[in-house]
Motif scaffolding. Structure first.
Motif, short mmCIF file in Angstrom:
data_model
loop_
_atom_site.label_atom_id
_atom_site.label_comp_id
_atom_site.label_asym_id
_atom_site.label_seq_id
_atom_site.Cartn_x
_atom_site.Cartn_y
_atom_site.Cartn_z
N ASN A 71 0.85 -1.19 0.00
CA ASN A 71 0.00 0.00 0.00
C ASN A 71 0.89 1.25 0.00
N SER A 84 1.61 -6.59 -4.94
CA SER A 84 0.47 -7.32 -4.36
C SER A 84 0.58 -8.81 -4.62
N GLU A 85 1.14 -9.18 -5.76
CA GLU A 85 1.29 -10.60 -6.08
C GLU A 85 2.25 -11.30 -5.12
N GLN A 102 2.48 -10.67 -1.85
CA GLN A 102 1.97 -10.65 -0.47
C GLN A 102 1.43 -12.03 -0.12
N ASP A 154 -2.08 -12.46 1.77
CA ASP A 154 -3.35 -12.23 1.08
C ASP A 154 -4.25 -13.46 1.10
N THR A 202 -6.52 -13.26 4.02
CA THR A 202 -7.42 -12.13 4.18
C THR A 202 -8.26 -11.80 2.96
N HIS A 203 -7.92 -12.36 1.78
CA HIS A 203 -8.63 -12.04 0.55
C HIS A 203 -9.00 -13.32 -0.20
N ALA A 204 -9.99 -13.20 -1.07
CA ALA A 204 -10.30 -14.29 -1.98
C ALA A 204 -9.27 -14.25 -3.11
N VAL A 205 -8.58 -15.34 -3.34
CA VAL A 205 -7.57 -15.42 -4.39
C VAL A 205 -7.82 -16.66 -5.23
N LYS A 256 -2.76 -19.08 -6.99
CA LYS A 256 -2.08 -18.23 -6.02
C LYS A 256 -2.22 -18.80 -4.61
#
Length: 82
Positions: free
Chosen positions: A7, A49-50, A52, A55, A58-61, A65
């Motif tokens: 970020n 970001s790739e 991290q 992720d 905490t995120h849908a990937v 990935k």
């Protein structure tokens, strides 16, 4: 200590004390981090970001990935056949 961050705004706020208008709810934290940056205790290198790994927590990937990140984190599928 390295705090990898994808970020750019967060990194700029930590480096620039003038951006106080954007940080009213994290004023104490910003000063703490700023002090550690000045003493070279903490650094905030940029990572795409790739790159991290957190992720996946905490995120849908996508599944590719997800699998790659789990391998890099040393996590395994407990349900996979051995």
């Amino acid at each position: 200590m390295k705090l990898f961050c994808d970020n750019k705004s967060a990194r700029e706020i930590a480096d620039n004390p003038v951006q106080h208008d954007r940080t009213k709810h994290v004023e104490v934290d910003r000063h703490f981090i700023k002090e550690k940056l000045e003493k070279k205790i903490v650094s905030i290198p940029f990572v795409e970001s790739e790159g991290q790994l957190a992720d996946v927590l905490t995120h849908a990937v996508c599944s590719r990935k997800f699998s790659n990140s789990l391998d890099k984190l040393g996590m395994c599928d407990i349900y996979a056949p051995t």
